[in-house]
Design an enzyme around this catalytic site. Structure first.
Site, PDB file in Angstrom:
ATOM      1  N   ARG A 276      14.730 -23.265   5.408  1.00 52.04           N
ATOM      2  CA  ARG A 276      14.648 -22.451   3.939  1.00 52.04           C
ATOM      3  C   ARG A 276      13.546 -22.842   3.124  1.00 52.04           C
ATOM      4  O   ARG A 276      12.941 -22.346   2.595  1.00 52.04           O
ATOM      5  CB  ARG A 276      16.142 -22.988   3.246  1.00 52.04           C
ATOM      6  CG  ARG A 276      16.268 -22.620   1.728  1.00 52.04           C
ATOM      7  CD  ARG A 276      17.512 -22.551   1.215  1.00 52.04           C
ATOM      8  NE  ARG A 276      18.346 -23.823   1.523  1.00 52.04           N
ATOM      9  CZ  ARG A 276      18.218 -25.119   1.187  1.00 52.04           C
ATOM     10  NH1 ARG A 276      17.335 -25.168   0.284  1.00 52.04           N
ATOM     11  NH2 ARG A 276      18.963 -25.887   1.494  1.00 52.04           N
TER      12      ARG A 276
ATOM     13  N   TYR B 199      13.533   1.897  -9.775  1.00 52.34           N
ATOM     14  CA  TYR B 199      14.571   2.095  -8.499  1.00 52.34           C
ATOM     15  C   TYR B 199      15.931   1.802  -9.121  1.00 52.34           C
ATOM     16  O   TYR B 199      16.162   0.841  -9.645  1.00 52.34           O
ATOM     17  CB  TYR B 199      14.065   1.006  -7.426  1.00 52.34           C
ATOM     18  CG  TYR B 199      15.125   0.658  -6.261  1.00 52.34           C
ATOM     19  CD1 TYR B 199      15.943   1.869  -5.608  1.00 52.34           C
ATOM     20  CD2 TYR B 199      15.686  -0.404  -5.987  1.00 52.34           C
ATOM     21  CE1 TYR B 199      16.914   1.776  -4.769  1.00 52.34           C
ATOM     22  CE2 TYR B 199      16.694  -0.725  -5.349  1.00 52.34           C
ATOM     23  CZ  TYR B 199      17.129   0.475  -4.337  1.00 52.34           C
ATOM     24  OH  TYR B 199      18.094   0.200  -3.558  1.00 52.34           O
TER      25      TYR B 199
ATOM     26  N   ASP C 270       5.648  -3.088  -9.264  1.00 57.39           N
ATOM     27  CA  ASP C 270       6.243  -2.908  -8.098  1.00 57.39           C
ATOM     28  C   ASP C 270       5.475  -2.041  -7.243  1.00 57.39           C
ATOM     29  O   ASP C 270       5.483  -0.853  -7.630  1.00 57.39           O
ATOM     30  CB  ASP C 270       7.860  -2.450  -8.404  1.00 57.39           C
ATOM     31  CG  ASP C 270       8.620  -2.248  -6.920  1.00 57.39           C
ATOM     32  OD1 ASP C 270       7.941  -1.810  -5.745  1.00 57.39           O
ATOM     33  OD2 ASP C 270       9.735  -2.244  -7.000  1.00 57.39           O
TER      34      ASP C 270
ATOM     35  N   LYS D 163      10.199  -0.810   3.233  1.00 60.48           N
ATOM     36  CA  LYS D 163       9.662   0.356   2.994  1.00 60.48           C
ATOM     37  C   LYS D 163       8.286   0.428   4.093  1.00 60.48           C
ATOM     38  O   LYS D 163       8.281   0.120   5.297  1.00 60.48           O
ATOM     39  CB  LYS D 163       9.335   0.633   1.947  1.00 60.48           C
ATOM     40  CG  LYS D 163      10.750   0.514   0.967  1.00 60.48           C
ATOM     41  CD  LYS D 163      11.775   1.268   1.267  1.00 60.48           C
ATOM     42  CE  LYS D 163      12.994   0.928   0.858  1.00 60.48           C
ATOM     43  NZ  LYS D 163      13.339  -0.008  -0.082  1.00 60.48           N
TER      44      LYS D 163
HETATM   45  C1  LIG Z   1      10.539   0.707  -5.698  1.00 60.05           C
HETATM   46  C2  LIG Z   1      11.645  -0.176  -5.071  1.00 60.05           C
HETATM   47  N1  LIG Z   1      11.591  -1.409  -5.303  1.00 60.05           N
HETATM   48  C3  LIG Z   1      12.454  -2.296  -4.804  1.00 60.05           C
HETATM   49  C4  LIG Z   1      13.305  -1.909  -3.930  1.00 60.05           C
HETATM   50  C5  LIG Z   1      14.539  -2.892  -3.415  1.00 60.05           C
HETATM   51  O1  LIG Z   1      14.061  -3.315  -2.124  1.00 60.05           O
HETATM   52  P1  LIG Z   1      15.297  -3.699  -1.100  1.00 60.05           P
HETATM   53  O2  LIG Z   1      16.131  -2.557  -0.581  1.00 60.05           O
HETATM   54  O3  LIG Z   1      14.309  -4.242  -0.085  1.00 60.05           O
HETATM   55  O4  LIG Z   1      15.978  -4.772  -1.623  1.00 60.05           O
HETATM   56  C6  LIG Z   1      13.666  -0.683  -3.290  1.00 60.05           C
HETATM   57  C7  LIG Z   1      14.482  -0.021  -2.473  1.00 60.05           C
HETATM   58  O5  LIG Z   1      14.588   1.087  -2.307  1.00 60.05           O
HETATM   59  C8  LIG Z   1      12.488   0.377  -3.789  1.00 60.05           C
HETATM   60  O6  LIG Z   1      12.512   1.506  -3.874  1.00 60.05           O
END
Ligand SMILES: Cc1ncc(COP(=O)(O)O)c(C=O)c1O
Length: 387
Positions: free
Chosen positions: A56, A108, A182, A207
């Site tokens: 961990r 998101y 982000d 992604k």
């Molecule tokens: C811009 C963005 N940030 C964060 C996330 C969250 O990521 P995760 O699905 O890997 O938890 C997403 C998921 O679609 C996203 O599109």
């Protein structure tokens, strides 16, 4: 093949993606980073070990991924997490009751849900602002604002925020304000927010970084040493870590990031142009089209328009179209080699319903994959003919 010379590290992202943090295995010469599938490590004496004591806390496959991601984002420090949301959650744990987060009014749905449904109840204050409007952002900063939180391009409306101008304004307001970007939609291949004045970059590696829709992961990258130490403490203390196999998959995806992103953008531009010319299609939002409201910022800040497009139909319902494509699969997520289509209001952004971030029910979002662009356009054309 030898490890890159540490005194003259390569600085091109294409090279870093393949080599950073990934010297051949000293024990065997394996060129690919081994998947260290272990939960613990033998100690020579109590507290005497080779740098790893429990998985961990640390794992060599994860270390390789963290080093590589940090190199790609021009960061000194990188931490990998079990998902993008785990990365965001770990960041939010840094805040104290009474702190304020000024976030973009398009993020998101899962990010909004975590802010709104979980961290508000711990006394953290969130407000949402139009990040493309610098004056509005300046007016919305408060004495207790700790973070400016933004996506660019945003999910799902693909708004492009000027990171350099926003970082300057946030730091002028108070040097302690941290600008968190982000960078999931753009990836470090299109833009490196830390080089534009941002303080922290967060990713869903699920992604484009993973790139093949076969792994869920997240990451945080920063040059802020004390912040990194606190996050590293939390990564171990709370334990939202990725497994070694998942780290390996992201590392493998990263090696082709540059070539994939170029083709995603080439295909997306062709698809966006097709949609813009189609009589059944209304507004098309793609940062690589000169009709995009922040096209000038996108050109300055991003290497290309990326692989995501959002659009509205003039005639016909969004829900009809998304069930009639054959290559574009109706699914959440994005950034994989295969093309996806979805209706954010009913799918990825359901949590924003009734909030100031609510997404229009007619908005359609597509993730343009690496199939031949003519096949993708033909698929959308046949689906549009059916509605
Ligand atoms: C811009 C963005 N940030 C964060 C996330 C969250 O990521 P995760 O699905 O890997 O938890 C997403 C998921 O679609 C996203 O599109």
């Amino acid at each position: 093949m030898s490890a890159p010379d540490p005194h003259h590290p390569p600085d091109h992202l294409e090279t870093l993606a393949i080599h950073a943090g990934q010297a051949p295995d000293p024990a065997t010469g394996a060129v690919m980073t081994p998947i260290y599938q272990t939960s613990t490590y033998v100690q020579q004496g109590v507290g005497r070990h080779l740098g790893y004591d429990y998985a961990r806390t640390g794992n060599p496959t994860r270390t390789a991924l963290e080093s590589c991601l940090a190199a790609l984002e021009a960061a000194e420090h990188g931490l990998a997490f079990a998902s993008g949301m785990a990365a965001i959650d770990t960041l939010l744990k840094l805040l104290d009751p009474g702190d304020h987060v000024l976030a973009g009014n398009d993020v998101y749905g899962g990010t909004f849900r975590l802010f709104d449904k979980q961290y508000r109840k711990y006394g953290i204050d969130f407000s949402f602002v139009e990040m493309t409007d610098l004056a509005a952002v300046q007016a919305a900063l408060r004495p207790n604002t700790r973070w400016l939180w933004l996506e660019t391009p945003t999910n799902p409306r693909l708004k492009v925020a000027d990171v350099r101008a926003l970082a300057r304004a946030a730091h002028a307001h108070h040097p302690a304000v941290r600008v968190v970007v982000d960078n999931t939609f753009a990836t470090p291949y299109l833009q490196q927010p830390l080089t534009l004045g941002g303080d922290v970059v967060v990713h869903s590696t699920t992604k484009y970084l993973g790139g093949h829709s076969d792994v869920v992961g997240g990451a945080v990258l920063t040059n802020d040493g004390p912040l990194y130490e606190r996050l590293k403490f939390l990564q171990n203390a709370a334990g939202a870590i990725p497994g070694p196999m998942d780290c390996f998959l992201v590392l493998r995806g990263l090696k082709t990031l540059a070539v994939r992103m170029d083709r995603h953008a080439e295909n997306a531009l062709a698809v966006a142009q097709f949609l813009s010319d189609h009589p059944q299609v209304g507004e098309v939002i793609y940062p690589g089209l000169d009709s995009h409201p922040q096209y000038a910022v996108a050109r300055r800040q991003m290497r290309s328009g990326g692989g995501m497009i959002s659009f509205y139909l003039n005639g016909g319902a969004a829900h009809d179209l998304v069930t009639r494509t054959r290559l574009f699969a109706l699914a959440e997520s994005l950034g994989g080699v295969e093309s996806l289509i979805e209706v954010p209001a009913a799918m990825t952004h359901g949590s924003t319903q009734g909030s100031p971030l609510e997404v229009d029910a007619g908005l359609i979002r597509i993730s343009v994959g690496l199939e031949h662009k003519d096949d993708l356009i033909a698929d959308l054309a046949q689906a549009l003919r059916q509605i």
